[in-house]
Design an enzyme around this catalytic site. Structure first.
Site, PDB file in Angstrom:
ATOM      1  N   LYS A   1       0.889  -1.353   0.088  1.00 34.21           N
ATOM      2  CA  LYS A   1      -0.047   0.115   0.219  1.00 34.21           C
ATOM      3  C   LYS A   1       0.819   1.196   0.136  1.00 34.21           C
ATOM      4  O   LYS A   1       0.681   2.142  -0.720  1.00 34.21           O
ATOM      5  CB  LYS A   1      -0.825  -0.071   1.154  1.00 34.21           C
ATOM      6  CG  LYS A   1      -1.542   1.234   1.502  1.00 34.21           C
ATOM      7  CD  LYS A   1      -2.404   1.120   2.507  1.00 34.21           C
ATOM      8  CE  LYS A   1      -1.958   1.842   4.133  1.00 34.21           C
ATOM      9  NZ  LYS A   1      -1.641   3.265   4.095  1.00 34.21           N
ATOM     10  N   ASN A   2       1.679   1.266   0.962  1.00 31.76           N
ATOM     11  CA  ASN A   2       2.515   2.575   1.014  1.00 31.76           C
ATOM     12  C   ASN A   2       3.615   2.739  -0.059  1.00 31.76           C
ATOM     13  O   ASN A   2       4.297   3.851  -0.255  1.00 31.76           O
ATOM     14  CB  ASN A   2       3.320   2.551   2.330  1.00 31.76           C
ATOM     15  CG  ASN A   2       2.349   2.544   3.615  1.00 31.76           C
ATOM     16  OD1 ASN A   2       1.145   2.923   3.382  1.00 31.76           O
ATOM     17  ND2 ASN A   2       3.142   2.681   4.749  1.00 31.76           N
TER      18      ASN A   2
ATOM     19  N   ARG B   1      -5.607  10.050   4.239  1.00 34.59           N
ATOM     20  CA  ARG B   1      -4.652  10.952   4.873  1.00 34.59           C
ATOM     21  C   ARG B   1      -3.500  11.166   3.914  1.00 34.59           C
ATOM     22  O   ARG B   1      -2.979  12.325   4.262  1.00 34.59           O
ATOM     23  CB  ARG B   1      -4.327  10.394   6.342  1.00 34.59           C
ATOM     24  CG  ARG B   1      -5.367   9.917   7.226  1.00 34.59           C
ATOM     25  CD  ARG B   1      -5.216  10.358   8.546  1.00 34.59           C
ATOM     26  NE  ARG B   1      -5.185  11.883   8.703  1.00 34.59           N
ATOM     27  CZ  ARG B   1      -6.086  12.705   8.649  1.00 34.59           C
ATOM     28  NH1 ARG B   1      -7.195  12.188   8.875  1.00 34.59           N
ATOM     29  NH2 ARG B   1      -6.109  14.075   8.856  1.00 34.59           N
TER      30      ARG B   1
ATOM     31  N   CYS C   1      -5.218  13.035  13.250  1.00 34.15           N
ATOM     32  CA  CYS C   1      -5.867  12.027  12.865  1.00 34.15           C
ATOM     33  C   CYS C   1      -5.871  10.875  13.738  1.00 34.15           C
ATOM     34  O   CYS C   1      -5.329  11.189  14.825  1.00 34.15           O
ATOM     35  CB  CYS C   1      -5.303  11.527  11.439  1.00 34.15           C
ATOM     36  SG  CYS C   1      -3.787  10.496  11.828  1.00 34.15           S
TER      37      CYS C   1
ATOM     38  N   PRO D   1       1.565  16.731  11.149  1.00 38.26           N
ATOM     39  CA  PRO D   1       1.700  18.013  10.598  1.00 38.26           C
ATOM     40  C   PRO D   1       2.441  17.633   9.181  1.00 38.26           C
ATOM     41  O   PRO D   1       3.013  16.798   8.796  1.00 38.26           O
ATOM     42  CB  PRO D   1       2.873  18.791  11.281  1.00 38.26           C
ATOM     43  CG  PRO D   1       3.243  17.647  12.495  1.00 38.26           C
ATOM     44  CD  PRO D   1       2.316  16.767  12.381  1.00 38.26           C
TER      45      PRO D   1
ATOM     46  N   ASP E   1       4.480  20.618   7.993  1.00 36.85           N
ATOM     47  CA  ASP E   1       5.590  21.430   7.865  1.00 36.85           C
ATOM     48  C   ASP E   1       6.815  20.987   7.016  1.00 36.85           C
ATOM     49  O   ASP E   1       7.347  21.851   6.197  1.00 36.85           O
ATOM     50  CB  ASP E   1       6.126  21.769   9.110  1.00 36.85           C
ATOM     51  CG  ASP E   1       6.233  20.910  10.219  1.00 36.85           C
ATOM     52  OD1 ASP E   1       5.787  19.633  10.066  1.00 36.85           O
ATOM     53  OD2 ASP E   1       7.569  21.025  10.835  1.00 36.85           O
ATOM     54  N   LEU E   2       7.225  19.826   7.004  1.00 38.04           N
ATOM     55  CA  LEU E   2       8.579  19.439   6.348  1.00 38.04           C
ATOM     56  C   LEU E   2       8.328  19.354   4.913  1.00 38.04           C
ATOM     57  O   LEU E   2       9.136  19.759   4.283  1.00 38.04           O
ATOM     58  CB  LEU E   2       9.142  18.082   6.769  1.00 38.04           C
ATOM     59  CG  LEU E   2       9.464  18.041   8.496  1.00 38.04           C
ATOM     60  CD1 LEU E   2       9.723  16.598   8.876  1.00 38.04           C
ATOM     61  CD2 LEU E   2      10.403  18.990   8.897  1.00 38.04           C
TER      62      LEU E   2
ATOM     63  N   ILE F   1       7.679   7.224  16.663  1.00 34.23           N
ATOM     64  CA  ILE F   1       7.289   8.011  15.560  1.00 34.23           C
ATOM     65  C   ILE F   1       6.085   8.649  15.498  1.00 34.23           C
ATOM     66  O   ILE F   1       6.070   9.821  15.395  1.00 34.23           O
ATOM     67  CB  ILE F   1       7.316   6.753  14.326  1.00 34.23           C
ATOM     68  CG1 ILE F   1       8.417   6.106  14.130  1.00 34.23           C
ATOM     69  CG2 ILE F   1       6.800   7.646  12.950  1.00 34.23           C
ATOM     70  CD1 ILE F   1       9.644   6.794  13.850  1.00 34.23           C
TER      71      ILE F   1
HETATM   72  C1  UD1 Z   1       4.266   7.112   6.225  1.00 38.71           C
HETATM   73  C2  UD1 Z   1       3.385   5.833   6.032  1.00 38.71           C
HETATM   74  C3  UD1 Z   1       2.977   5.296   7.259  1.00 38.71           C
HETATM   75  C4  UD1 Z   1       4.118   5.110   8.292  1.00 38.71           C
HETATM   76  C5  UD1 Z   1       4.961   6.253   8.368  1.00 38.71           C
HETATM   77  C6  UD1 Z   1       6.271   6.103   9.118  1.00 38.71           C
HETATM   78  C7  UD1 Z   1       2.372   5.917   3.792  1.00 38.71           C
HETATM   79  C8  UD1 Z   1       1.326   6.382   2.856  1.00 38.71           C
HETATM   80  N1  UD1 Z   1       2.421   5.907   5.080  1.00 38.71           N
HETATM   81  O1  UD1 Z   1       3.451   8.032   6.730  1.00 38.71           O
HETATM   82  O2  UD1 Z   1       2.234   3.977   7.117  1.00 38.71           O
HETATM   83  O3  UD1 Z   1       3.546   4.934   9.613  1.00 38.71           O
HETATM   84  O4  UD1 Z   1       5.481   6.641   7.093  1.00 38.71           O
HETATM   85  O5  UD1 Z   1       7.017   5.084   8.793  1.00 38.71           O
HETATM   86  O6  UD1 Z   1       3.346   5.685   3.325  1.00 38.71           O
HETATM   87  N2  UD1 Z   1       6.099  14.675  10.599  1.00 38.71           N
HETATM   88  C9  UD1 Z   1       6.049  16.171  10.682  1.00 38.71           C
HETATM   89  N3  UD1 Z   1       6.238  17.132   9.776  1.00 38.71           N
HETATM   90  C10 UD1 Z   1       5.751  16.702   8.766  1.00 38.71           C
HETATM   91  C11 UD1 Z   1       5.890  15.375   8.256  1.00 38.71           C
HETATM   92  C12 UD1 Z   1       6.183  14.310   9.088  1.00 38.71           C
HETATM   93  O7  UD1 Z   1       6.662  16.429  11.990  1.00 38.71           O
HETATM   94  O8  UD1 Z   1       6.052  17.606   7.654  1.00 38.71           O
HETATM   95  C13 UD1 Z   1       6.074  13.713  11.661  1.00 38.71           C
HETATM   96  C14 UD1 Z   1       5.190  13.047  11.661  1.00 38.71           C
HETATM   97  O9  UD1 Z   1       4.046  13.789  12.597  1.00 38.71           O
HETATM   98  C15 UD1 Z   1       5.483  11.853  12.410  1.00 38.71           C
HETATM   99  C16 UD1 Z   1       6.535  11.441  11.678  1.00 38.71           C
HETATM  100  O10 UD1 Z   1       7.167  12.895  11.326  1.00 38.71           O
HETATM  101  O11 UD1 Z   1       5.614  12.034  13.733  1.00 38.71           O
HETATM  102  C17 UD1 Z   1       6.919  10.499  10.542  1.00 38.71           C
HETATM  103  O12 UD1 Z   1       6.036  10.795   9.618  1.00 38.71           O
HETATM  104  P1  UD1 Z   1       6.179  10.428   8.228  1.00 38.71           P
HETATM  105  O13 UD1 Z   1       7.400   9.749   7.906  1.00 38.71           O
HETATM  106  O14 UD1 Z   1       5.946  11.705   7.240  1.00 38.71           O
HETATM  107  O15 UD1 Z   1       5.164   9.531   7.993  1.00 38.71           O
HETATM  108  P2  UD1 Z   1       3.975   9.617   6.796  1.00 38.71           P
HETATM  109  O16 UD1 Z   1       4.893   9.930   5.341  1.00 38.71           O
HETATM  110  O17 UD1 Z   1       2.826  10.188   6.919  1.00 38.71           O
END
Ligand code: UD1
Length: 419
Positions: A22-23, A92, A116, A122, A124-125, A327
């Site tokens: 899926k991911n 999401r 969620c 967030p 922001d990154l 995470i």
């Molecule tokens: C993806 C996966 C999800 C998995 C996660 C971590 C998909 C569709 N989803 O989610 O199943 O659990 O990776 O392996 O591939 N964060 C920030 N700011 C940002 C982006 C992220 O603070 O701009 C934080 C998030 O809140 C979280 C952490 O970084 O605490 C990890 O998020 P991220 O690696 O971005 O996960 P996703 O890409 O959303």
């Protein structure tokens, strides 16, 4: 509202074929929008989130269909439109369309994913990276509006190796002007898969799977045919289901190398694991031992997506296990429901201590998120009596035919439509 009904304690045995990840499929489908010619994705799973991605692509004027495990996307007639809130909210990870829309149209307007099931999420990154690439970003009333005349390559150091941010940057940078260097990039197998797909479309990306990814923008991407990598979390789900039922199960179409920390936890609990290049055979003991101390980390560490799944297995063990979720801040919602089945778990912030309990016993439980749903099903397979799992909309986002496959392994599991 459907429910899954499980009469627990059947021993699982047999063979299951795992689906595509899926991911990986979701960012690959989004990346098809940025491609210049039609793309085919083989081994694409049929999931609610995949259907949402296809609906978004169709809304944007692409031909997008999934037939018999192959997604076909023709982006040649794509045209800019705002994506309605209702469509964005269904998934999401719709934020992953941001980079592709900017590459294709030079603009994008999306509603923010917001808080969620897993806590704050967030973006922001994603946004600050795109700003470095020349994108003008406005945030208003939960909407983000992005615009650029052109995308420019940039040096992007990520504060945290976010999977989604790394993917958005890769898609945007593939056809940007100049070179982009992502430092502290996510290293997940899904990143490598996206890099391979984009390179097959003519991109010039190196370093995927390492902390520094270098992307030399090309004038135009073409199309390609690409096979989606196996779903490592689906595989972890079947392994845990076998583990809690003293089962003996073979998984095919998997990549054991992507599952090292999960396999090592199951081995620690007393399971025997035999791998080939693309199969895993698990033989579980009569009663599991504890899985020890599990800390979720970015890849190659223990995946957060497998935390609830392995916790469900630990609930059936003789001994104490500890889980620390590093995470996501809201990823312990399954704990209360597992306790309804007789698990003995105490939480303190991001930590959960799972102690030995008597047998789990069936009860009605409700899933609050995707992997939490899988965890409740695993616990239900181990429990004495009847477990009824509701909240299946979460399960359908990420599993194809889970109940059917478990039934083929000998589980007494039925999905019923409830009034
Ligand atoms: C993806 C996966 C999800 C998995 C996660 C971590 C998909 C569709 N989803 O989610 O199943 O659990 O990776 O392996 O591939 N964060 C920030 N700011 C940002 C982006 C992220 O603070 O701009 C934080 C998030 O809140 C979280 C952490 O970084 O605490 C990890 O998020 P991220 O690696 O971005 O996960 P996703 O890409 O959303």
């Amino acid at each position: 509202m459907d429910k899954i009904i499980i009469h627990g304690q059947n021993r699982l045995s047999g063979t299951v074929r795992c689906h595509g990840a899926k991911n990986s499929a979701l960012p690959l489908l989004a990346a098809c929008l940025a491609a210049g010619d039609p793309c085919r994705l083989y081994n694409c799973p049929r999931l609610a989130d995949v259907d949402t991605s296809l609906d978004i692509l169709q809304h944007l004027g692409c031909l997008a269909v999934l037939d018999d495990g192959t997604a076909f996307v023709d982006p040649t007639n794509a045209c800019y439109r705002e994506i309605p809130d209702a469509l964005m909210r269904r998934m999401r990870s719709s934020i992953i369309f941001l980079g592709a829309m900017l590459a294709r149209f030079g603009r994008a307007e999306l509603s923010l994913p917001g808080g969620c099931e897993l806590g704050a999420r967030p973006v922001d990154l994603h946004l600050s990276a795109l700003q470095r690439m020349g994108v003008h970003v406005e945030e208003q009333h939960g909407n983000i509006r992005c615009r650029c005349d052109r995308l420019y390559g940039a040096s992007i150091p990520l504060e945290f190796p976010s999977v989604g941010a790394t993917e958005n940057i890769m898609i945007a940078a593939a056809s940007a002007e100049g070179e982009t260097v992502i430092r502290n990039a996510a290293r997940e197998p899904e990143i490598v898969d996206l890099g391979n797909f984009l390179n097959a479309c003519g991109a010039k990306i190196s370093g995927c799977g390492e902390s520094t990814i270098v992307i030399s923008g090309v004038r135009r991407l073409g199309g390609c045919g690409h096979t989606v990598i196996p779903d490592r979390i689906e595989a972890a789900t079947y392994l845990a289901a076998a583990a809690v039922t003293a089962g003996e199960v073979t998984l095919t179409h998997v990549c054991p190398e992507h599952l090292i920390p999960v396999l090592s936890a199951l081995e620690k609990a007393g399971c025997r694991l035999e791998n080939s290049a693309d199969t895993i055979r698990i033989t579980a003991p009569q009663r599991l031992g504890p899985v020890g101390y599990i800390r979720t980390m970015p890849y190659p560490g223990f995946p957060t997506d497998a935390q609830a799944i392995i916790m469900a297995a630990a609930c059936t063990a003789e001994g104490t296990s500890v889980f620390v979720e590093n995470i996501f801040d809201g990823r312990m919602k399954h704990v209360g429901e597992l306790c309804r089945l007789g698990a003995r778990i105490t939480t303190e912030g991001r930590m959960a201590v799972v102690e030995q309990s008597q047998n789990l016993t069936g009860a009605p439980v409700t899933a609050c998120d995707l992997r939490g749903a899988a965890a409740l099903i695993i616990a239900g397979l181990a429990a004495r009596g009847v477990t009824e799992v509701s909240g299946l909309c979460h399960l359908d986002r990420g599993y194809e035919a889970l109940d059917r496959n478990l039934r083929s392994l000998g589980a007494d599991i039925m999905r019923v439509s409830a009034e």
